[in-house]
Design a protein around this motif. Sequence first.
Motif, short mmCIF file in Angstrom:
data_model
loop_
_atom_site.label_atom_id
_atom_site.label_comp_id
_atom_site.label_asym_id
_atom_site.label_seq_id
_atom_site.Cartn_x
_atom_site.Cartn_y
_atom_site.Cartn_z
N PRO A 79 -2.81 -8.84 0.59
CA PRO A 79 -4.01 -8.02 0.80
C PRO A 79 -4.48 -7.13 -0.32
CG PRO A 79 -2.22 -7.20 2.16
CD PRO A 79 -1.64 -8.44 1.30
N TRP A 111 -9.47 -12.36 -1.90
CA TRP A 111 -10.02 -11.99 -0.58
C TRP A 111 -9.49 -10.62 -0.14
CZ3 TRP A 111 -7.06 -10.97 3.64
CH2 TRP A 111 -5.72 -11.25 3.56
N LEU A 121 -11.70 -7.87 -1.26
CA LEU A 121 -12.76 -7.89 -0.48
C LEU A 121 -12.75 -7.03 0.86
CD1 LEU A 121 -14.75 -11.38 -0.87
CD2 LEU A 121 -15.60 -8.94 -1.32
N ARG A 122 -11.66 -7.54 1.51
CA ARG A 122 -11.41 -7.23 2.98
C ARG A 122 -11.13 -5.75 3.05
NH1 ARG A 122 -9.87 -11.90 6.23
NH2 ARG A 122 -9.51 -11.28 8.20
N PHE A 123 -10.14 -5.35 2.05
CA PHE A 123 -9.62 -4.06 2.14
C PHE A 123 -10.00 -3.44 0.84
CE2 PHE A 123 -6.72 -6.87 4.44
CZ PHE A 123 -6.71 -6.05 5.60
N HIS A 165 -10.32 -0.47 -0.14
CA HIS A 165 -9.54 0.92 -0.55
C HIS A 165 -8.20 0.56 -0.61
CE1 HIS A 165 -12.97 3.17 0.33
NE2 HIS A 165 -13.02 2.48 1.56
N GLY A 166 -7.51 -0.65 -0.75
CA GLY A 166 -6.21 -0.89 -0.92
C GLY A 166 -5.53 -1.18 0.50
N TYR A 167 -4.56 -1.98 0.60
CA TYR A 167 -3.92 -2.37 1.82
C TYR A 167 -2.54 -1.59 1.86
CZ TYR A 167 -1.92 -4.52 5.73
OH TYR A 167 -1.64 -4.87 6.96
N CYS A 168 -1.68 -1.47 0.80
CA CYS A 168 -0.26 -0.89 0.73
C CYS A 168 -0.33 0.42 0.65
CB CYS A 168 0.53 -1.54 -0.20
SG CYS A 168 2.21 -0.75 -0.40
N GLN A 169 0.31 1.42 1.27
CA GLN A 169 0.22 2.79 1.11
C GLN A 169 1.14 3.30 0.09
OE1 GLN A 169 2.19 5.00 4.48
NE2 GLN A 169 2.79 2.85 5.44
N TYR A 170 1.97 2.66 -0.65
CA TYR A 170 2.60 2.99 -1.70
C TYR A 170 1.68 2.84 -2.86
CZ TYR A 170 6.66 4.31 1.10
OH TYR A 170 7.53 4.85 1.67
N PHE A 171 1.91 3.18 -3.95
CA PHE A 171 1.68 2.97 -5.53
C PHE A 171 2.89 2.80 -6.25
CE2 PHE A 171 0.68 3.38 -9.81
CZ PHE A 171 -0.28 2.76 -9.84
#
Lengths: 78, 234
Positions: A18, A23, A26-28, A30-36
């Motif tokens: 994600p 895709w 497009l769907r997320f 702002h990003g999905y995973c809360q880590y970088f």
Amino acid sequence: MKTLAIKIVELYQLSLSPDHSKWGKLRFPHGYCQYFPSCSEYTKHSIQKNGLIKGFFQGLYRIIRCNPLSRGGIDLVK
Amino acid sequence: MGNIFHLILTQPLLNTLIWIYNILPFKDMGVAIIALTLLIRLVLLPSFHRQLKSQKELQQLQPKLNEIKEKYKNDQQQQSKAIMELYREHKVNPFSSCLPLLIQLPILIALYSVFLSGLKGDIGSELYPFIANPGDINTVFLGFVELSNPNLYFAFAAGIFQFIQSKMMMPKNQGPQDATAKIMSAQFTYFMPILTVIISMRLPAGLSLYWAVTTLFAIAQQYYIIRKDQKRSE
């Protein structure tokens, strides 16, 4: 083996992820995973740096930490 | 590994299903399946509302976000870092987390095997001591749909609901998209529902019933979000 594992992670990033796939972006937006970096990117770095076995477990540990109770943030491979 | 999976996922879910079946005033495995499905979706509801809230906060941060994006235009890493810092400062968490995403698949597999054994009735050895064995299980939903056989209507219902859901999820007016992204979203909208129908046609109707109900719940949630969005932009 190491190269193969990294290829598998990259395949995941291209198709299902994600955060990295077309895709997903497009769907997320702002990003999905809360880590970088994201969990898959982190796992990839760890395998590159620490080898297959340690990298696998570090990646697994990161995914377990990436749960709704944790705060996320910047977390680079040591 | 298989044992742990059984112990912490399959068995508790199966016992919950049978418990629901037992307390129903009328014995109907279809209604029990619907109830368990709704129960699971309700447990997941708080995280859904948290996401809604952060979406709202995120819109207020949008100008600052654009500023950062402009500033670190050529450095993806610096950009991600700065955005993370901004979120942290304003105590916004727009992200989901990877563990729930990756755990969904095992739960889905467990539910499938739970509904299968619930429909077959081979549960005697699986029940906890405090859950009564209901004996023969009534698998005829509402008195006319045999849930342990495949059912064409249920399979199509599951597919149609899924089509509606992915159609709703499609972002509108995203601006210019490149070709690959378009193909990907088309695949999600058209291919996955067809696949759902094909697979459901071979499975017991109880499983299609589960799929239809859980998708319908997602549609309702999605509808709620869209309504809220419209109100905000008015």
